[in-house]
Design an enzyme around this catalytic site. Structure first.
Site, short mmCIF file in Angstrom:
data_model
loop_
_atom_site.label_atom_id
_atom_site.label_comp_id
_atom_site.label_asym_id
_atom_site.label_seq_id
_atom_site.Cartn_x
_atom_site.Cartn_y
_atom_site.Cartn_z
N TYR A 111 21.25 -18.13 29.21
CA TYR A 111 22.42 -17.46 29.78
C TYR A 111 23.71 -17.89 29.07
CZ TYR A 111 25.90 -15.90 33.12
OH TYR A 111 26.97 -15.28 33.71
N TRP A 116 27.94 -16.31 27.59
CA TRP A 116 28.78 -15.23 27.10
C TRP A 116 28.70 -15.06 25.59
CZ3 TRP A 116 33.37 -12.25 28.78
CH2 TRP A 116 33.26 -11.88 30.11
N1 MGD Z 1 31.96 -24.51 39.02
C1 MGD Z 1 31.90 -23.30 38.43
N2 MGD Z 1 30.96 -23.06 37.50
C2 MGD Z 1 30.89 -21.86 36.91
C3 MGD Z 1 31.80 -20.83 37.26
C4 MGD Z 1 32.79 -21.11 38.23
O1 MGD Z 1 33.64 -20.26 38.57
N3 MGD Z 1 32.81 -22.36 38.80
N4 MGD Z 1 31.70 -19.61 36.64
C5 MGD Z 1 30.37 -19.23 36.22
C6 MGD Z 1 30.39 -17.99 35.44
S1 MGD Z 1 30.94 -16.59 36.30
C7 MGD Z 1 29.96 -17.90 34.17
S2 MGD Z 1 29.88 -16.35 33.45
C8 MGD Z 1 29.48 -19.08 33.43
C9 MGD Z 1 29.89 -19.07 31.95
O2 MGD Z 1 29.15 -19.97 31.24
P1 MGD Z 1 28.82 -19.78 29.67
O3 MGD Z 1 28.75 -18.34 29.34
O4 MGD Z 1 27.66 -20.63 29.35
O5 MGD Z 1 30.12 -20.39 29.04
P2 MGD Z 1 30.74 -20.33 27.60
O6 MGD Z 1 31.67 -21.47 27.50
O7 MGD Z 1 31.28 -18.97 27.32
O8 MGD Z 1 29.49 -20.63 26.65
C10 MGD Z 1 29.24 -19.91 25.52
C11 MGD Z 1 28.77 -20.88 24.43
O9 MGD Z 1 28.24 -20.09 23.38
C12 MGD Z 1 28.78 -20.53 22.12
N5 MGD Z 1 28.83 -19.34 21.27
C13 MGD Z 1 29.81 -18.42 21.14
N6 MGD Z 1 29.46 -17.47 20.26
C14 MGD Z 1 28.23 -17.79 19.81
C15 MGD Z 1 27.32 -17.18 18.90
O10 MGD Z 1 27.58 -16.14 18.32
N7 MGD Z 1 26.12 -17.80 18.71
C16 MGD Z 1 25.78 -18.96 19.34
N8 MGD Z 1 24.59 -19.48 19.10
N9 MGD Z 1 26.63 -19.56 20.19
C17 MGD Z 1 27.83 -18.98 20.44
C18 MGD Z 1 30.13 -21.10 22.44
O11 MGD Z 1 30.51 -22.06 21.46
C19 MGD Z 1 29.91 -21.69 23.84
O12 MGD Z 1 29.53 -23.04 23.79
O13 MGD Z 1 29.96 -20.27 34.06
C20 MGD Z 1 29.63 -20.32 35.44
N10 MGD Z 1 29.93 -21.63 35.97
N1 MGD Z 2 40.83 -16.24 31.03
C1 MGD Z 2 39.59 -16.10 31.49
N2 MGD Z 2 39.24 -14.99 32.16
C2 MGD Z 2 37.99 -14.86 32.65
C3 MGD Z 2 37.00 -15.84 32.43
C4 MGD Z 2 37.39 -17.01 31.72
O1 MGD Z 2 36.60 -17.93 31.51
N3 MGD Z 2 38.67 -17.10 31.26
N4 MGD Z 2 35.72 -15.66 32.92
C5 MGD Z 2 35.29 -14.30 33.21
C6 MGD Z 2 34.08 -14.29 34.05
S1 MGD Z 2 32.58 -14.62 33.32
C7 MGD Z 2 34.09 -13.97 35.34
S2 MGD Z 2 32.62 -13.86 36.21
C8 MGD Z 2 35.34 -13.67 36.04
C9 MGD Z 2 35.45 -14.39 37.37
O2 MGD Z 2 36.30 -13.67 38.19
P1 MGD Z 2 36.48 -14.11 39.71
O3 MGD Z 2 35.19 -14.56 40.26
O4 MGD Z 2 37.18 -13.01 40.40
O5 MGD Z 2 37.52 -15.29 39.50
P2 MGD Z 2 37.69 -16.83 39.84
O6 MGD Z 2 38.74 -17.27 38.89
O7 MGD Z 2 36.42 -17.56 39.88
O8 MGD Z 2 38.25 -16.80 41.31
C10 MGD Z 2 39.35 -16.01 41.69
C11 MGD Z 2 40.06 -16.65 42.84
O9 MGD Z 2 39.29 -16.61 44.02
C12 MGD Z 2 39.90 -17.51 44.92
N5 MGD Z 2 38.93 -18.03 45.88
C13 MGD Z 2 38.06 -19.02 45.71
N6 MGD Z 2 37.34 -19.23 46.84
C14 MGD Z 2 37.79 -18.33 47.75
C15 MGD Z 2 37.45 -18.04 49.11
O10 MGD Z 2 36.56 -18.64 49.71
N7 MGD Z 2 38.14 -17.04 49.71
C16 MGD Z 2 39.13 -16.33 49.07
N8 MGD Z 2 39.73 -15.37 49.76
N9 MGD Z 2 39.46 -16.60 47.80
C17 MGD Z 2 38.80 -17.57 47.15
C18 MGD Z 2 40.44 -18.64 44.08
O11 MGD Z 2 41.78 -18.93 44.45
C19 MGD Z 2 40.33 -18.13 42.66
O12 MGD Z 2 41.48 -18.35 41.89
O13 MGD Z 2 36.47 -14.05 35.26
C20 MGD Z 2 36.39 -13.54 33.94
N10 MGD Z 2 37.67 -13.73 33.33
MO MO Z 3 30.97 -14.83 34.86
#
Ligand code: MGD
Ligand code: MGD
Ligand code: MO
Length: 772
Positions: free
Chosen positions: A116, A118
């Site tokens: 998994y 991005w």
């Molecule tokens: N506590 C907490 N944990 C979370 C979240 C949260 O809100 N709170 N959010 C969750 C969510 S929604 C998501 S989507 C995940 C994201 O988690 P990930 O998608 O695992 O996070 P990234 O840092 O984007 O990891 C991408 C990695 O791929 C590498 N990479 C980039 N391009 C390439 C490529 O072309 N080839 C290869 N081989 N590697 C590459 C980058 O260097 C990087 O290390 O995290 C989750 N974890």
């Molecule tokens: N710049 C940037 N943008 C991103 C990403 C990134 O890594 N960097 N990641 C992307 C990815 S993979 C994803 S999945 C999305 C995530 O998008 P979301 O899941 O919508 O975003 P988060 O930033 O995890 O959370 C948004 C807000 O929810 C609020 N929140 C947390 N818990 C609660 C709760 O219990 N109740 C309420 N009402 N609010 C709460 C928090 O204040 C938080 O700031 O963002 C995407 N956009």
């Molecule tokens: Mo995500």
């Protein structure tokens, strides 16, 4: 060989950039002219720091004892022993042998290729597609389903509304909201920081202009979130801050008020929903003796009962849009807020209208609420996976720790497979997975871990074989996204770093060694693949009424943004117009017989309030009195470019910023700029304190993405020196229905870190030794 034009384009998940070149190569990246609100994530030299960072991986590397003993080395030394740099032939021979051995001994099910993450934008060099194509070609592997973004949401929605429309695409347009909505109630806000990105690419950042247009049109916004700056100041939203994790209680209080005051739309409920009576009995307390009144809700969520009642009345009086961020379902019982929001919208009777009803993710990524061209861009063909074994993606540690043990998922009793080899390309589980100390124990179980990375992330450091990969600007690609109307070339502007290779070339080499080379490459090189994918794109575009230029003109030209109507049909308008949903009843299922039939008390037949294991109302909050919100970072994409200047400029004494309300800081004798220790029974991290009244008291907030940096990797349960919130997050499934991540269900304590904060090591390469 493809030529790079004089003004090349680089496509990323956070936007399109024009490379400024001089005789020696790129000097900076400028925003694409078509984007009125470009993201700073890639501007200037952030991306170019891939070429100056000491954390860049230049050569294949193998953990010492794995080089000596292969699969017999055991996992204990993973992340602890030094690496040995080797040539490609040595590294790939080792990987091919190991794969062959695991296949021979336990079959392909013993390979975990869920991988998994991005990775990067671009249709061809998309690491997930590449690894899945490779794995399928060698007989398959254990894979994952769902994602960390909206795993609970995407699981519950088909039971309630028949499919997932409105979750990632298909939402009512901002255009309609500006024209018709009077009140927009946003659970979790709509943070601009998150709308900087969209997987696959961004032609134009739209959230700011869309929300400002609504504001000009007189739309009133209410942001329901523990954090005030989840919504742009300019939209002048009213801020209501419930306890994190209590949104369902709040919505039930609103539902009760609607019912008690006769403000619900009985005709809509009768015509378009099923099971409302059973839900209403629950709301009134007839089924469990507890009326879910505004006063009941107030005691749980912390908002005044009077405001809950008046909000219910305002919702009933106005054309009201309920927006739910994806974050709401990233918590224990995460299915409930979505089911409850749909139920509430059904009670308001405005589903399917312009500007009324519900929708998800408007502020979660860019492009939500902007209509899409009706075509599916092509992707690299992955073939099919002969292995049927899958896990819900966030059950990674459970799988590794509990092979052969049963678990529940969507009404099925399944068994975790025994994994011998983990293969990751394009993700960083040491960033994304919950409870890193638990992951560390799980990660020692497999015999071999292979990682493709460009940087020495924690995942690379905890691998046995690390294969260096190129970054976007070192290869040619085509960007197009399922949520944007864009097709753009992404040009190579520099040669690959060190000995790094494209994921595709690494897999092609391995496929060759495993006897399936021609099937993997189909005889194509990078250029041939791009021409092939582009031809498919042009054909699909033609089917949708758009004529794309020939490949050579496309390659030398500007990014193409297909023109679309500003507005599409409102979400579920066809349903309200008479077309049945794909649910068993053909209607919105406020009560689902199917879910009730699973007999899960953590996800029964209609939306319910369940007290999460950790929240500010729980007994545990005596020891750990602060709720930790870990959200998407504003200065990077997850952990990507955490080593870049934008991310590092925001750190506090080198640590990830942790925001805390002044009253909580004062109670602990903490001041702005302190290095603090954030901890609970699962683990501990250091962070840099920012005292701020944008938070509600009792809540602390830290972005995800700081690279895990253990104080002493030789010890279990050591301190993370840098600020990875997943040191303390909870690794349980949302419920037996979805088994998705519960990252936001998390209580902690915070104290000052006494003494000199330890120096960071995460941006430096790991220890290397020579070959014995
Ligand atoms: N506590 C907490 N944990 C979370 C979240 C949260 O809100 N709170 N959010 C969750 C969510 S929604 C998501 S989507 C995940 C994201 O988690 P990930 O998608 O695992 O996070 P990234 O840092 O984007 O990891 C991408 C990695 O791929 C590498 N990479 C980039 N391009 C390439 C490529 O072309 N080839 C290869 N081989 N590697 C590459 C980058 O260097 C990087 O290390 O995290 C989750 N974890
Ligand atoms: N710049 C940037 N943008 C991103 C990403 C990134 O890594 N960097 N990641 C992307 C990815 S993979 C994803 S999945 C999305 C995530 O998008 P979301 O899941 O919508 O975003 P988060 O930033 O995890 O959370 C948004 C807000 O929810 C609020 N929140 C947390 N818990 C609660 C709760 O219990 N109740 C309420 N009402 N609010 C709460 C928090 O204040 C938080 O700031 O963002 C995407 N956009
Ligand atoms: Mo995500």
């Amino acid at each position: 060989m493809l030529e790079t034009p004089a003004r090349p384009t680089v496509a990323t998940h956070w936007g399109l950039y024009r490379a400024r070149m001089d005789a020696r190569g790129p000097v900076a990246l400028d925003p694409f002219e078509g984007d009125a609100d470009p993201s700073p994530l890639g501007l200037g030299s952030v991306l170019l720091q891939a070429r100056t960072s000491p954390a860049r991986i230049g050569r294949p590397a193998v953990r010492r004892s794995v080089l000596e003993r292969g699969l017999q080395a055991g996992g204990e030394g993973r992340g602890r022993e030094p690496f040995v740099e080797v040539d490609w032939d040595t590294a790939l021979a080792l990987v091919a042998d190991a794969i062959g051995q695991v296949k021979g001994e336990v079959g392909n099910e013993g390979l975990y290729g869920g991988s998994y993450g991005w990775s990067s934008a671009g249709r061809f060099h998309h690491a997930q597609s590449q690894i899945h194509r490779f794995m399928n070609g060698i007989g398959g592997c254990t894979r994952s389903v769902q994602n960390y973004s909206h795993g609970a949401g995407e699981t519950i929605l088909p039971y309630v509304v028949g499919d997932r429309s409105g979750l990632v695409t298909g939402q009512t347009s901002w255009e309609d909201i500006a024209a018709e909505s009077q009140l927009v109630v946003m659970f979790g806000g709509a943070p601009w920081r998150n709308a900087q990105v969209n997987s696959g690419g961004v032609s134009r950042h739209v959230l700011r202009e869309a929300m400002l247009a609504c504001r000009r049109a007189g739309v009133r916004f209410v942001s329901i979130s523990p954090v005030r700056d989840d919504t742009l100041d300019e939209v002048e939203a009213e801020w209501l801050a419930p306890r994190p994790g209590s949104d369902v209680a709040l919505m039930l209080g609103i539902a009760h008020t609607l019912l008690a005051q006769g403000l619900h739309d009985a005709a809509f409920l009768a015509r378009h929903t099923t099971g409302f009576d059973r839900f209403a009995a629950y709301v009134r307390g007839e089924s469990d003796g507890v009326a879910k009144s505004a006063d009941w809700a107030a005691a749980l969520c912390g908002l005044p009962a009077e405001r809950i009642r008046s909000l219910a009345q305002e919702m009933a009086r106005s054309r009201t849009m309920l927006m739910m961020s994806w974050s709401l379902q990233r918590a224990q019982y995460g299915e409930q807020p979505y089911w409850m929001a749909i139920t509430l919208a059904a009670m308001l009777g405005q589903i399917g209208t312009r500007g009324g009803g519900f929708g998800f993710g408007y502020g979660s990524v860019n492009g939500i609420g902007r209509p899409l061209v009706p075509l599916a861009w092509p992707a690299l063909a992955q073939g099919s996976n002969p292995v049927k074994q899958t896990i819900p993606v966030a059950r990674l540690s459970d799988m590794l720790l509990h092979p052969g043990e049963p678990y529940e998922f969507e009404g099925q009793r399944l068994t975790y497979p025994g994994i011998r080899l983990v293969y990751w390309a394009g993700g960083n589980p040491f960033h994304h997975h919950q409870d890193i100390n638990r992951l560390l124990r799980a990660w020692r179980k497999p015999q071999l871990v292979v990682v493709h990375e460009s940087f020495w992330t924690a995942t690379a450091r905890h691998a046995d074989v690390v294969l260096p990969t190129t970054v976007t600007m070192e290869r040619n690609d085509i960007a197009c996204s399922a949520r944007d109307n864009l097709i753009a070339p992404s040009h190579r502007i520099v040669q690959p770093w060190g000995e790094s290779r494209n994921d595709h070339d690494i897999f092609a080499d391995l496929a060759q060694r495993l006897g399936v080379g021609p099937a993997f490459t189909e005889g194509r090189d990078e250029e041939a693949w791009l021409r092939h994918l582009y031809a498919q794109a042009a054909e699909r575009a033609r089917g949708a009424g758009f004529e794309l230029p020939g490949f050579d003109a496309f390659w030398a030209g500007d990014p193409i943004v297909l023109p679309v109507a500003r507005s599409g049909p409102p979400l579920l308008s066809a349903f309200v117009g008479g077309q049945p949903l794909k649910t068993p009843s053909g209607r919105i299922e406020i009560f689902s017989e199917t879910i009730a039939g699973f007999d899960y008390d953590d996800c029964p037949g209609h939306p319910v309030w369940r007290e999460p294991a950790e929240w500010l109302g729980a007994p545990l909050s005596r020891d750990f009195p602060l709720h930790l919100v870990s959200n998407a970072p504003s200065t990077k994409l997850h952990s990507q470019y955490d080593h870049g200047e934008l991310s590092r400029a925001a750190k506090v004494r080198g640590r990830e910023p942790l925001r805390m309300h002044p009253s909580d800081a004062q109670a602990r004798g903490l001041a702005d700029g302190d290095v603090v220790r954030v901890f609970n029974r699962r683990g501990a991290l250091l962070a840099g304190l920012v005292v701020s009244d944008v938070l509600m008291p009792g809540v602390v907030q830290i972005a995800t993405g700081a690279w895990y940096d253990p104080l002493d990797a030789a010890q279990d349960d050591t301190l993370d020196k840098h600020g990875n919130p997943n040191m303390v997050t909870l690794d349980i499934g949302t419920s037996r229905l979805s088994q998705a991540t519960s990252a936001l269900t998390c209580l902690v304590q915070v104290e000052r870190f006494e003494g000199e904060p330890p120096p960071l090591g995460c941006y430096e390469p790991p220890a290397f030794v020579g070959r014995a």
